[in-house]
Design a protein around this motif. Sequence first.
Motif, short mmCIF file in Angstrom:
data_model
loop_
_atom_site.label_atom_id
_atom_site.label_comp_id
_atom_site.label_asym_id
_atom_site.label_seq_id
_atom_site.Cartn_x
_atom_site.Cartn_y
_atom_site.Cartn_z
N HIS A 58 -4.68 -13.26 -17.02
CA HIS A 58 -4.71 -11.84 -17.37
C HIS A 58 -3.29 -11.31 -17.44
O HIS A 58 -2.54 -11.46 -16.47
N LEU A 59 -2.95 -10.69 -18.53
CA LEU A 59 -1.57 -10.26 -18.72
C LEU A 59 -1.44 -8.74 -18.84
O LEU A 59 -0.74 -8.11 -18.06
N GLY A 60 -2.12 -8.15 -19.82
CA GLY A 60 -1.92 -6.73 -20.11
C GLY A 60 -2.18 -5.83 -18.93
O GLY A 60 -1.43 -4.88 -18.67
N LYS A 81 -1.57 -0.40 -20.79
CA LYS A 81 -1.77 -1.84 -20.66
C LYS A 81 -0.70 -2.57 -21.46
O LYS A 81 -0.35 -2.18 -22.57
N GLY A 82 -0.18 -3.63 -20.87
CA GLY A 82 0.84 -4.42 -21.56
C GLY A 82 2.21 -3.81 -21.56
O GLY A 82 3.11 -4.29 -22.25
N LYS A 83 2.43 -2.76 -20.76
CA LYS A 83 3.69 -2.02 -20.76
C LYS A 83 4.90 -2.94 -20.63
O LYS A 83 4.95 -3.82 -19.76
N GLY A 84 5.86 -2.76 -21.52
CA GLY A 84 7.12 -3.48 -21.43
C GLY A 84 7.16 -4.80 -22.15
O GLY A 84 8.20 -5.47 -22.15
N TYR A 85 6.03 -5.19 -22.77
CA TYR A 85 6.00 -6.43 -23.55
C TYR A 85 5.32 -6.11 -24.87
O TYR A 85 4.11 -5.89 -24.91
N ALA A 86 6.11 -6.04 -25.93
CA ALA A 86 5.64 -5.50 -27.20
C ALA A 86 4.35 -6.16 -27.71
O ALA A 86 3.43 -5.44 -28.13
N PRO A 87 4.23 -7.48 -27.70
CA PRO A 87 2.97 -8.06 -28.20
C PRO A 87 1.74 -7.56 -27.44
O PRO A 87 0.69 -7.31 -28.03
N ALA A 88 1.87 -7.40 -26.12
CA ALA A 88 0.74 -6.94 -25.31
C ALA A 88 0.49 -5.45 -25.51
O ALA A 88 -0.66 -4.99 -25.48
N GLU A 89 1.54 -4.68 -25.73
CA GLU A 89 1.35 -3.25 -25.99
C GLU A 89 0.66 -3.02 -27.32
O GLU A 89 -0.18 -2.11 -27.45
N GLN A 126 -4.12 -17.33 -23.32
CA GLN A 126 -3.78 -18.73 -23.12
C GLN A 126 -2.28 -18.80 -22.81
O GLN A 126 -1.57 -17.79 -22.82
N LYS A 127 -1.78 -19.99 -22.53
CA LYS A 127 -0.34 -20.15 -22.42
C LYS A 127 0.31 -19.62 -23.70
O LYS A 127 -0.25 -19.76 -24.79
N PHE A 128 1.49 -18.99 -23.59
CA PHE A 128 2.09 -18.39 -24.78
C PHE A 128 3.61 -18.49 -24.71
O PHE A 128 4.20 -18.69 -23.65
N ASP A 129 4.21 -18.35 -25.88
CA ASP A 129 5.66 -18.34 -26.00
C ASP A 129 6.15 -16.93 -25.67
O ASP A 129 5.78 -15.97 -26.36
N VAL A 130 6.96 -16.79 -24.64
CA VAL A 130 7.39 -15.48 -24.18
C VAL A 130 8.19 -14.75 -25.26
O VAL A 130 8.08 -13.53 -25.42
N VAL A 131 8.97 -15.47 -26.03
CA VAL A 131 9.84 -14.83 -27.02
C VAL A 131 9.02 -14.28 -28.19
O VAL A 131 9.18 -13.13 -28.60
N THR A 132 8.11 -15.08 -28.71
CA THR A 132 7.35 -14.66 -29.89
C THR A 132 6.00 -14.02 -29.55
O THR A 132 5.44 -13.30 -30.36
N GLY A 133 5.49 -14.33 -28.37
CA GLY A 133 4.16 -13.86 -28.00
C GLY A 133 3.04 -14.71 -28.53
O GLY A 133 1.86 -14.44 -28.28
N ALA A 134 3.37 -15.76 -29.27
CA ALA A 134 2.34 -16.62 -29.87
C ALA A 134 1.62 -17.41 -28.78
O ALA A 134 2.25 -18.10 -27.98
N GLN A 135 0.29 -17.30 -28.76
CA GLN A 135 -0.50 -18.01 -27.77
C GLN A 135 -0.82 -19.42 -28.25
O GLN A 135 -0.98 -19.67 -29.44
N ALA A 136 -0.90 -20.32 -27.28
CA ALA A 136 -1.27 -21.70 -27.61
C ALA A 136 -2.68 -21.72 -28.18
O ALA A 136 -3.59 -21.11 -27.64
#
Length: 641
Positions: free
Chosen positions: A48-50, A285-293, A303-313
Motif C-alpha cells: 500500500h503506497l498512496g 493520498k499519494g502526497k509528495g509522489y506525483a504518480p501516486a497523486e 507491485q514493485k515499481f521504479d521510484v523514478v518513473t513510477g512504472a510498476q512491475a
Amino acid sequence: MSERPLTPLLDTVHVPADLRKLAPEQLPQLADELRQEVISAVGVTGGHLGSGLGVVELTAAIHYVFNTPDDRLVWDVGHQCYPHKVLTGRRDRIRTLRMGGGLSGFTKRAESEYDPFGAAHSSTSISAALGFAIANKLQGTPGKGIAVIGDGAMSAGMAYEAMNNAREAGNRLVVILNDNDMSIAPPVGGLSAYLARIVSSREFLSVREALKRVARKLPRPLQKAARKTDEFARGMAMGGTLFEELGFYYVGPIDGHNLEQLIPVLENVRDAEEGPILVHVVTKKGKGYAPAENAADKYHGVQKFDVVTGAQAKAPPGPPSYTAVFAKALIAEGERDDRICAITAAMPSGTGLDKFQEAFPDRTFDVGIAEQHAVTFAAGLAAQGMRPFCAIYSTFLQRAYDQVVHDVAIQNLPVRFGIDRAGLVGADGCTHAGSFDVTYLATLPNFVVMAAADEAELVHMVHTCAVHDSGPIAVRYPRGNGTGVALPAVPQRLEIGKGRIVREGHKVAILSLGTRLEEALKAAEALEAKGLSTTVADLRFAKPLDEAMIRRLLSTHEVAVTVEEGAIGGLGAHVLTMASDLGLTDAGLKIRTLRLPDIFQDQDKPEKQYADAGLDADAIVDSVLTALRHNSAGMVGEVRA
C-alpha cells in the motif's frame, strides 16, 4: 529501482522519543525524508503506497505530540501504517514488508509495542481506542486512546456505534478523522486552520467551560438554549454538528500536511480537559509522489515499481484472473437478464464490479464499507423479484454473518454471493485469507455452496447462481490467475449437488473442492507411478454434497482423501458426518481430510503457504501413503499429513 535516499535527519530517529528531541522547525525536513524512505521501500516490496504517503506529516505530528506508546495509537485498517513503522523501531526491516518472515503490511500486536491493536479490516479503530481509554481511566493510569480513521471507514456503522458510546472516555479519547477525499469538507485554508487552533486552545475551552457552569445555574429552558447557541456558533464556523451530536468536541478541518498547523492543534487537544475530541484533518493520498497523486486508485496498492518513473512491475502474461472471469461472466448474465444486479461494499475494482458498472450503471450499487447493509439490501432486492449478486471478499463477508443467517438464510431468499479471495492470499496474510466461508456457510440450512476448480467452472457456476431462485447460493474462487483452460462460449447450468469424476481409478479416491484440483491431479500421477490406481473427483458443491458419488467412492476405494482450501469444519467434516450417518465407518473405511491448519498463517508466497498447510501434491501423496501403512488399524479421522 533507485538507490536508497539520503536521510540524515531520519537516521537519528529510531523511536518516537528521538523524534521528540527535534525542534519543531526540523519536522518538515523529517517528513520529507520519511516520505522518500517509504517510497523507496515500497518500490522494493510492493504494498500500500498512496494511503501511507497521505499521512506522513500526520504520523510524525502524532508521535511528536503524544506520548506513544503510553498513549495508545490505533490506525484504522492499518494500510497507511508504513511511515508509523519506520518511526517506531522497524526501519531496519521495512524492506521486508509483506514477505515471508517479514513485517506485516498492517499493524500487528506481536510486532511492536507501538502497535497496541492489530488491524486490517475497516472501522474498528474508534471502538478499540475507546477500550484503551476507558481501561486507563478505570485503572487510574495515564494515557489516551487515539484513533486515526479515514473518511471511507466512516461509512461503516461500527464507527458510529463507537462514537455513540464514547462520552464515558472524556478527554482520554481522541479521534482523528483523516479526510483524504474531501467527502466531508471543502478545501481547507488559513481561516479554518486559525479557527481550529482557537477553538482547541486552553483559553477557549476554559472560557467555554466557565460559560457552561454559569448556564447550569439557569432555568432548564435557558440551559438548553445556551447549549444550542454554543453548538450553532461553532457549527457555523467549523462544521462538525453531527460529531457534536454524538458527544464529541469537534476541531477542524485543518491541513493534514501543514505541520505548523497540525502541531499546535494536537498539543491543544492533548492538554484539553474537554472531551472526547474529534480532529478533522484533510490530506491527499499519494502526497509528495506525483504518480501516486495523479492516479490514487492505481497507487493505493502497488507491485514493485521504479521510484523514478513510477512504472510498476508487470506480471508476466498468462490466464485471466478469477476476478476478471467472474466479472465477464456476470456481465454476460446481466445482458441476458435485466433482473441481474450487483452489490459491492467499497471494493468495485477488487471484485471486478467496476466492469459490471460500466455496462450496467443503474444495476450496480457500491454501498461503502457496509457489508451488513450490503447483504440485507441484497435480501430486500431478492424479496422483490430481482436477482442480486453480492460480491464480497471471503474475509469481509464474515462481518455480515448475522445478516447472512437472519436476513437471507432463514427467509430462504435467493441472494447470490460471489466470494472472492477464497483460500490463502499470499502477502496480505491471515487478516485477508478466505479460510472460513465454507465452514460458516455450509452449516446453514437452505444454502448452496459451490467452489470453482478453474475459470471455466467459475463461468458455469456464475450462470448456475443467476438462474437459481429457490434459495441463497454462493460460489467461492481464489485470488490470482486461472489455470489457462478455455472459457465456455455458452455456460451450463450445473445440477445442484452433483460433482464430476475427473480421473477414474479403484484404490485411492481424492475428493477435491476448489482450485486444489490441479494439485490433486498431480498427486494422482505420482500415486499411479507407485502403482496406486487413483480416482480424482471434483465435488463442485460443499453443500449439498453429492451423496451418491461420495458413497460410491468411499465404498469402492481403500483410501479416500478430501482436499479443500478452508478451515476445519468445512468439506472434510461434512463428508465424515455423511459417512458416519450412512454407516460407512463401520466397515473400517480409511478417510483422511486435508484442510488449512488450525492456525492463522502469516504472509508468504501462496505456493509456500499451501505447502506449509499440507495442501500441495506432495502432502496429498504423503497422506495417502500414511493411511495405507496403517491399513490394518482401520482408522477413521482427521489426520494431518
